[in-house]
Scaffold this active site. Sequence first.
Site, PDB file in Angstrom:
ATOM      1  N   GLU A  89      -4.130 -30.172  -6.680  1.00  0.00           N
ATOM      2  CA  GLU A  89      -4.791 -31.428  -7.054  1.00  0.00           C
ATOM      3  C   GLU A  89      -6.200 -30.891  -6.832  1.00  0.00           C
ATOM      4  O   GLU A  89      -6.333 -30.217  -5.646  1.00  0.00           O
ATOM      5  CB  GLU A  89      -5.021 -32.621  -7.336  1.00  0.00           C
ATOM      6  CG  GLU A  89      -5.213 -32.995  -7.709  1.00  0.00           C
ATOM      7  CD  GLU A  89      -5.824 -34.658  -7.338  1.00  0.00           C
ATOM      8  OE1 GLU A  89      -5.667 -35.112  -6.138  1.00  0.00           O
ATOM      9  OE2 GLU A  89      -5.350 -35.491  -8.141  1.00  0.00           O
ATOM     10  N   LYS A 133     -12.411 -52.390  -0.106  1.00  0.00           N
ATOM     11  CA  LYS A 133     -13.136 -51.066   0.566  1.00  0.00           C
ATOM     12  C   LYS A 133     -13.396 -50.213  -0.468  1.00  0.00           C
ATOM     13  O   LYS A 133     -12.283 -49.481  -0.987  1.00  0.00           O
ATOM     14  CB  LYS A 133     -12.184 -50.689   1.759  1.00  0.00           C
ATOM     15  CG  LYS A 133     -13.678 -50.109   2.326  1.00  0.00           C
ATOM     16  CD  LYS A 133     -12.951 -48.853   3.306  1.00  0.00           C
ATOM     17  CE  LYS A 133     -12.893 -47.808   2.721  1.00  0.00           C
ATOM     18  NZ  LYS A 133     -14.187 -46.711   2.095  1.00  0.00           N
ATOM     19  N   GLU A 159      -1.618 -45.553  -5.547  1.00  0.00           N
ATOM     20  CA  GLU A 159      -1.865 -44.589  -6.977  1.00  0.00           C
ATOM     21  C   GLU A 159      -2.362 -43.367  -6.295  1.00  0.00           C
ATOM     22  O   GLU A 159      -3.680 -43.578  -6.079  1.00  0.00           O
ATOM     23  CB  GLU A 159      -2.882 -45.590  -7.954  1.00  0.00           C
ATOM     24  CG  GLU A 159      -2.412 -46.809  -8.552  1.00  0.00           C
ATOM     25  CD  GLU A 159      -0.781 -46.560  -9.376  1.00  0.00           C
ATOM     26  OE1 GLU A 159      -0.926 -45.407 -10.243  1.00  0.00           O
ATOM     27  OE2 GLU A 159      -0.840 -47.399  -9.826  1.00  0.00           O
ATOM     28  N   CYS A 166      -7.845 -38.687 -11.948  1.00  0.00           N
ATOM     29  CA  CYS A 166      -6.523 -38.038 -11.399  1.00  0.00           C
ATOM     30  C   CYS A 166      -4.921 -38.275 -12.345  1.00  0.00           C
ATOM     31  O   CYS A 166      -4.284 -37.351 -12.021  1.00  0.00           O
ATOM     32  CB  CYS A 166      -5.849 -39.992 -10.497  1.00  0.00           C
ATOM     33  SG  CYS A 166      -5.897 -41.152 -11.781  1.00  0.00           S
TER      34      CYS A 166
END
Length: 489
Positions: free
Chosen positions: A399, A194, A268, A302
């Site tokens: 983040e 997906k 992850e 990331c």
Amino acid sequence: MDETTSKLAFDTDWQYDPAPESTDHIRIDEQYELFIGGEFVAPKEGRYFDSINPANEQVLARVAAAGKDDVARAVKAARKAYQTSWSTLKPAERGKYIYRIARVLQERAREFAVIETLDGGKPIRESRDIDIPLAAAHFFYYAGWADKLEYAFPGKQVAALGVAGQIIPWNFPLLMAAWKIAPALACGNTVVLKPAETTPLTALKLAEVIRDAGLPPGVVNIVTGAGDTGAALVDHPDIDKIAFTGSTAVGRSIQKSLAGTSTKYTLELGGKAANIIFADAAIDEAVEGIVNGIFFNQGHVCCAGSRLLVQESVADEVIRKLKDRMESLIVGDPMDKNTDIGAINSPAQLAKIEDYLRIGQAEGGEMYQSSATLPTTGYWCRPTLFTGVSQSNRVVQEEIFGPVLAIQTFRTLEEGLDKANNTPYGLSGGVWTDKGAKIFKMTRAIRAGVIWANTFNKFDPASPFGGYKESGMGREGGLHGLDAYLELS
Ligand code: NAP
Ligand code: MG
């Protein structure tokens, strides 16, 4: 360059001529269906969504939204392909198919690069030089392992897991698809992937490549849609493994859904990496590395170096050079080959970044942005840095996933290390110093999965990637990436 010459260089009002990449050689259909069992099929509930170009807000294509029934159909196709063709095929034959995908990707690299840039907003230079070549490299690398799995794990029996459900984010759409699909296929699994809602197009183009490469129907299935499509995949009872890349919040909810089931998973997740510059570092190179680490791909990375820890005695010099360099970065049309910083991927992501810019200032940080003129349509953010922030500030801990750098100083190695490790994340880090001994000391003590020394953001399919703490569990890439798709006994 002294102060005067540096000022003169930026006072001179010259600009690059526009150098836009051509779109003549690409084809984007008006509408895309789901790729299930080797064919493009309409979604059962008839729902579609638009994928737009974030640089000009224009619709690129209508894309099918997979509901629960479509996901079930894709899982069924993957199970059938696993049982009837893929798991019974000789490993060397599996390898041939994967090599074929790699070669076609390489041949059609320009087309993939342009579509990646149109759909996601990243500069064409990056999709052309990084995303697409690395995606092809992953297929080449794992193709080579397909018939050598028993040598990868000497003394162990290896067996595929079965059907893998794979969910990926929007920051490296084709590359993340390659990271997921290539090792899964090499190990003999079949997959349902997906892609992210805002960047489905290169995965759908990859579906065409997979079909044209003659893979048995159902070995790879691609179900486009939003978060609910991902959740349907996670909740499906006939999945043997979930591989997820995305935010820590969604990763946590997936972990909860899978607790107590026999489904394996790897996650992850996010990061808040620090680049640490010691006074003895080659400062100009370090500044270039920091710019690359946080402004590359609009900070939609990331493992971005979103924090800078700089030793106090060189802090003024580093910050001045950083500001000069930020001023020279070109923000704008991602299709222009000179562009350094492209469009923010979506209005939602831009709103999130702008929230953090307000939060950082409200917390007492001093914000500096380049004076770049931004286009009037599309979603944009100037390269930004914060000074005067402390460890507990949200712009230091959380983040942001945008071109925003939080800068702190340190005096001793121990203080630098403490600050580097003091966030909930542990995905990556960077150390800049002239002394090998310091590199070894720091890289052993930083709690992160990937650490670069005197460089940043370098990737290779043979090198494992993944995080500690809230950055996730499991590794992708290299031998470790095979492990995640095999049962070893
Ligand atoms: P996200 O919101 O977590 O989305 C990631 C993927 O999960 C998308 O395909 C998303 O679909 C889907 N999804 C959303 N809700 C879901 C649910 N409840 N169940 C199952 N799937 C669901 O993350 P993002 O904002 O797209 O991506 C940015 C994040 O990814 C950052 O935190 C970044 O650090 C992380 N990231 C990590 C790595 C790594 O290797 N560690 C690499 C790249 C990115 P929709 O997008 O269609 O909603
Ligand atoms: Mg898009």
